[in-house]
Design a protein around this motif. Structure first.
Motif, PDB file in Angstrom:
ATOM      1  N   ALA A  28       0.705  -1.216   0.032  1.00  0.00           N
ATOM      2  CA  ALA A  28       0.063   0.074   0.185  1.00  0.00           C
ATOM      3  C   ALA A  28       0.866   1.393  -0.225  1.00  0.00           C
ATOM      4  O   ALA A  28       0.626   2.202  -0.690  1.00  0.00           O
ATOM      5  CB  ALA A  28      -1.053  -0.075   1.080  1.00  0.00           C
ATOM      6  N   ALA A  32       1.177   4.363  -2.838  1.00  0.00           N
ATOM      7  CA  ALA A  32       0.837   5.744  -2.389  1.00  0.00           C
ATOM      8  C   ALA A  32       2.072   6.373  -2.677  1.00  0.00           C
ATOM      9  O   ALA A  32       1.831   7.448  -3.112  1.00  0.00           O
ATOM     10  CB  ALA A  32       0.602   5.590  -0.722  1.00  0.00           C
ATOM     11  N   SER A 219      -8.329  -0.119   7.468  1.00  0.00           N
ATOM     12  CA  SER A 219      -7.601  -0.861   6.334  1.00  0.00           C
ATOM     13  C   SER A 219      -6.334  -0.397   6.114  1.00  0.00           C
ATOM     14  O   SER A 219      -5.773   0.973   6.610  1.00  0.00           O
ATOM     15  CB  SER A 219      -8.361  -0.422   4.963  1.00  0.00           C
ATOM     16  OG  SER A 219      -8.231   0.680   4.518  1.00  0.00           O
ATOM     17  N   ASP A 221      -5.001   1.437   3.686  1.00  0.00           N
ATOM     18  CA  ASP A 221      -4.987   2.692   2.963  1.00  0.00           C
ATOM     19  C   ASP A 221      -5.404   3.676   3.891  1.00  0.00           C
ATOM     20  O   ASP A 221      -5.071   4.830   3.816  1.00  0.00           O
ATOM     21  CB  ASP A 221      -5.991   2.708   1.708  1.00  0.00           C
ATOM     22  CG  ASP A 221      -5.819   1.905   0.605  1.00  0.00           C
ATOM     23  OD1 ASP A 221      -4.298   1.716   0.412  1.00  0.00           O
ATOM     24  OD2 ASP A 221      -6.430   1.181  -0.068  1.00  0.00           O
ATOM     25  N   ASP A 222      -6.182   3.442   4.963  1.00  0.00           N
ATOM     26  CA  ASP A 222      -6.499   4.391   6.000  1.00  0.00           C
ATOM     27  C   ASP A 222      -5.330   4.957   6.678  1.00  0.00           C
ATOM     28  O   ASP A 222      -5.325   6.098   7.110  1.00  0.00           O
ATOM     29  CB  ASP A 222      -7.549   3.683   7.188  1.00  0.00           C
ATOM     30  CG  ASP A 222      -8.743   3.422   6.604  1.00  0.00           C
ATOM     31  OD1 ASP A 222      -9.216   4.096   5.711  1.00  0.00           O
ATOM     32  OD2 ASP A 222      -9.381   2.369   7.063  1.00  0.00           O
ATOM     33  N   MET A 224      -2.242   5.388   5.031  1.00  0.00           N
ATOM     34  CA  MET A 224      -1.322   5.885   4.237  1.00  0.00           C
ATOM     35  C   MET A 224      -1.068   7.366   4.503  1.00  0.00           C
ATOM     36  O   MET A 224       0.029   7.906   4.412  1.00  0.00           O
ATOM     37  CB  MET A 224      -1.579   5.932   2.746  1.00  0.00           C
ATOM     38  CG  MET A 224      -1.599   4.481   2.382  1.00  0.00           C
ATOM     39  SD  MET A 224       0.019   3.669   2.641  1.00  0.00           S
ATOM     40  CE  MET A 224       0.077   2.617   3.870  1.00  0.00           C
TER      41      MET A 224
END
Ligand SMILES: NC(=O)c1ccc[n+]([C@@H]2O[C@H](COP(=O)([O-])OP(=O)(O)OC[C@H]3O[C@@H](n4cnc5c(N)ncnc54)[C@H](OP(=O)(O)O)[C@@H]3O)[C@@H](O)[C@H]2O)c1
Length: 247
Positions: A28, A32, A219, A221-222, A224
């Protein structure tokens, strides 16, 4: 920090090495970082999964990454210096390292953990992050703004039963962060921090908390915003810190 809104070109022109880039938080973060302009050097053992991340970054039109299949469990100084040399040769610079690779067995009492398991836990979770950073230092020092991020673990920060050698190695990263930051305090262009992800839905969590649903935790992504903040110039003044992701 969860509300941090990075500019789309936050990492433009930078080269960032990510270990454990083929899965979970490392994957991830690689996506990003690339999305925010970085050229990412992707490191893990398995080539097929690295290629999948490489393809995803290229398909999205982000800067072309580079792949470095490498086993951190068997790394030695010469091999790591060769790796740093390959990064210098192919990518010309290095502005950041995210250490996300890890080794975990299972939650067990200390008396059931073997010396061989402890050696592997120390090598991948503590010794390799130290030795890889050391090998990359000459390159990092040439960057105008270099950031090294070790990935800690809440049970290394606040130890508890059954986390064993994994937690001991992760606790060592915090001490490593503080010693190295002390030793490089006068180097304004180099900072070293540890980021503790906390609860996050990954395959590791499904092994440590098999009964809990992944939807009950953030998650990858939360998290990043924290990764981008620590890797980009907005965190220039953050040095020698143990940063905990709190969503
Ligand atoms: N998930 C959580 O809940 C959580 C919580 C706190 C902290 N963390 C930390 O966050 C980091 C990422 O965790 P994750 O759950 O996202 O990881 P993950 O999905 O299990 O991925 C681990 C990565 O490390 C690579 N790797 C493993 N052994 C390696 C070796 N010997 N040499 C090179 N690469 C190796 C793997 O690829 P190959 O197998 O192909 O090598 C893979 O890319 C870890 O440092 C972990 O301790 C996670």
């Amino acid at each position: 920090m969860k509300d941090y809104l990075p500019p789309s070109d936050l990492l433009a022109g930078r080269v960032i090495l990510v270990t454990g880039a083929s899965s979970g938080l490392g994957r991830a973060a690689s996506l990003a970082f690339a999305r925010h302009g970085a050229t990412v050097a992707l490191l893990a053992r398995g080539e097929a999964r690295l290629e999948a991340v490489y393809d995803e970054i290229v398909a999205a039109g982000h800067p072309e990454p580079a792949m470095f299949p490498y086993d951190l469990a068997t790394a030695d100084d010469r091999g790591l210096e060769t790796l740093a040399g390959a990064i210098a040769h192919h990518l010309k610079r290095l502005d950041g390292v995210l250490h996300s690779a890890h080794r975990f067995y299972s939650l067990t009492p200390l008396e059931l953990q073997t010396l061989d398991e402890w050696q592997a836990l120390m090598r991948v979770n503590l010794i390799a992050p130290f030795a890889l950073t050391r090998a990359c230092l000459p390159l990092l020092r040439q960057s105008p703004d270099a950031s090294v991020v070790f990935t800690g673990e809440s049970h290394g920060h606040q130890p508890g039963a059954y986390w064993g050698g994994y937690a001991v190695a992760k606790a060592g990263l915090e001490t490593l962060t503080r010693i190295w930051s002390d030793e490089t305090a006068s180097e304004e262009n180099l900072r070293i921090n540890t980021l503790i992800p906390g609860q996050v839905a990954t395959t590791l969590r499904s092994r440590t908390h098999p009964g809990l649903s992944p939807e009950s935790v953030p998650s990858v992504d939360d998290l990043m915003p924290w990764y981008l903040y620590l890797m980009g110039a907005d965190s220039r003044s953050v040095r020698g810190q143990i940063v905990e992701c709190q969503t």
